[in-house]
Write an enzyme that holds these catalytic residues in place. Structure first.
Site, PDB file in Angstrom:
ATOM      1  CG  HIS A 176     -54.424 -16.479 -25.322  1.00  0.00           C
ATOM      2  ND1 HIS A 176     -55.441 -16.284 -25.722  1.00  0.00           N
ATOM      3  CD2 HIS A 176     -54.076 -15.689 -24.243  1.00  0.00           C
ATOM      4  CE1 HIS A 176     -55.845 -14.952 -25.431  1.00  0.00           C
ATOM      5  NE2 HIS A 176     -55.336 -14.903 -24.798  1.00  0.00           N
TER       6      HIS A 176
HETATM    7  C1  BDR Z   1     -50.485 -14.371 -26.948  1.00  0.00           C
HETATM    8  O1  BDR Z   1     -49.936 -13.624 -26.848  1.00  0.00           O
HETATM    9  C2  BDR Z   1     -49.416 -13.089 -25.441  1.00  0.00           C
HETATM   10  O2  BDR Z   1     -49.694 -12.222 -24.867  1.00  0.00           O
HETATM   11  C3  BDR Z   1     -49.828 -14.470 -24.442  1.00  0.00           C
HETATM   12  O3  BDR Z   1     -48.355 -14.871 -24.067  1.00  0.00           O
HETATM   13  C4  BDR Z   1     -50.364 -15.702 -25.634  1.00  0.00           C
HETATM   14  O4  BDR Z   1     -49.069 -16.544 -25.979  1.00  0.00           O
HETATM   15  C5  BDR Z   1     -52.023 -14.361 -27.257  1.00  0.00           C
HETATM   16  O5  BDR Z   1     -52.062 -13.281 -28.549  1.00  0.00           O
END
Ligand code: BDR
Ligand code: CA
Length: 348
Positions: free
Chosen positions: A273
């Protein structure tokens, strides 16, 4: 500027809406070799945060002024040690790290340790950094850099938005010094922490509400686009094959994320992400965006933390709202994977 995956005006087939969504010209700035973009990364490392930070320090189009930490995926003290250790592994201990908020401005602390592990980086043990965390806190460091940097600075929040909301509340006069917020968070469609809420927004909805109402220009890199930014077992093999220490760390972190994803959803891929928010600032033609009005649900019900994204022009006109946020809609997966592999081939 390189061509976008969808040229402006072209319909985006993967847009998760009932109406037709067209790609728009991006509003986020981007760096070039001649003019690297000054950025601050606000992060909760975090498996995917670790790859995002690597990409940022590897790309010559970006100039990372600082990494600030926030409690999110794990306790903030773990996130801070991870940020220091990762920068050390990437050969960039010169980048200052400052610690920020331990928990949200309101409400319960939410963690993602079932995905990222208790320390935020799975079972990986990093060599401790020879450099200490800054004495000033995250908000103070961001404020100082915004005040003193020669040009407005872009902030890349890739964790809960607590530090950014505090920055805007404590130093409203500095809002014009923020060139752009290119944040990973939210979703037009389904969430991940809950059906409605994406983790970074759900972990501090009140902070996200403050940020989205602030008037600072925002690009929202949400799940709609990050779920197209995938690595798999072959990517882990390719990372290991680079034969570099930081690529080995990335391989280990990605393998851990793949295991968790298989357990959770039966999927053989994992979304990186946070690296998409960084990639958008380095590579102008990689992520297709469309303009939306974004509101954050801060009620206590099942929609808490949802980013309510409206991009339908007639509906917006009827209610007098403006589509001020660019929302990521599409990314070329193969190109994204190459970008990450290239990044690690240039790191120690
Ligand atoms: C986001 O949530 C976190 O767990 C990850 O690092 C990312 O920033 C994805 O939903
Ligand atoms: Ca994160």
């Amino acid at each position: 500027m390189a061509a976008s995956p969808q040229a402006a005006g072209e319909l985006i087939q993967s847009a998760p809406t009932a109406y037709r969504v067209a790609a728009a010209a991006r509003r986020a700035p981007f760096g070039t070799l001649a003019h690297p973009l000054p950025i601050i990364i606000d992060s909760d490392p975090g498996l995917d945060d670790a790859l995002a930070i690597a990409l940022a320090v590897a790309r010559p189009e970006l100039n990372v002024l600082a990494v600030t930490t926030v409690g999110g995926n794990a306790e903030v003290r773990h996130c801070t040690l991870n940020a220091l250790g990762l920068l050390h592994a990437y050969g960039r201990s010169d980048i200052p790290v400052a610690e920020g908020a331990a928990g949200p401005v309101l409400g319960e602390i939410v963690r993602a340790t079932e995905v990222h592990g208790e320390t935020g980086i799975g079972n990986t043990r990093l060599e401790p950094s020879p450099v200490a965390v800054q004495r000033e806190g995250a908000v103070a460091l961001m404020a100082r850099l915004l005040r003193t940097h020669a040009q407005p600075v872009t902030i890349v929040p890739i964790g809960p938005l607590t530090n950014i909301a505090l920055l805007l509340k404590l130093h409203p006069e500095l809002a014009p010094r923020i060139a752009h917020l290119c944040l990973m968070g939210g979703s037009i469609g389904e969430g991940n922490a809950t059906v409605s809420g994406e983790f970074n927004i759900y972990a501090d909805p009140e902070a996200a509400d403050i940020v989205f109402r602030s008037g600072v220009p925002i690009t929202m890199i949400g799940l709609d686009v990050t779920h197209q930014a995938l690595l798999d077992r072959d990517s882990v093999v390719a990372l290991r094959a680079l034969g570099r220490a930081s690529a080995r760390i990335a391989a280990e972190l990605t393998a851990y994320a793949l295991d968790r994803n298989m357990e959770w959803s039966g999927s053989a891929t994992t979304a990186i992400h946070d690296a998409v928010a960084v990639a958008h600032l380095a590579i102008p033609g990689l992520v297709a965006v469309a303009p939306y009005h974004v509101a954050v649900d801060i009620t206590a019900g099942p929609c808490r933390g949802r980013t309510v994204c409206d991009g339908m022009p007639r509906r917006l006109a009827r209610t007098g709202r403006a589509a001020t946020t660019d929302v990521g809609i599409h990314i070329d997966r193969a190109r994204f994977e190459r970008l990450l592999l290239d990044a690690f081939s240039s790191l120690p």
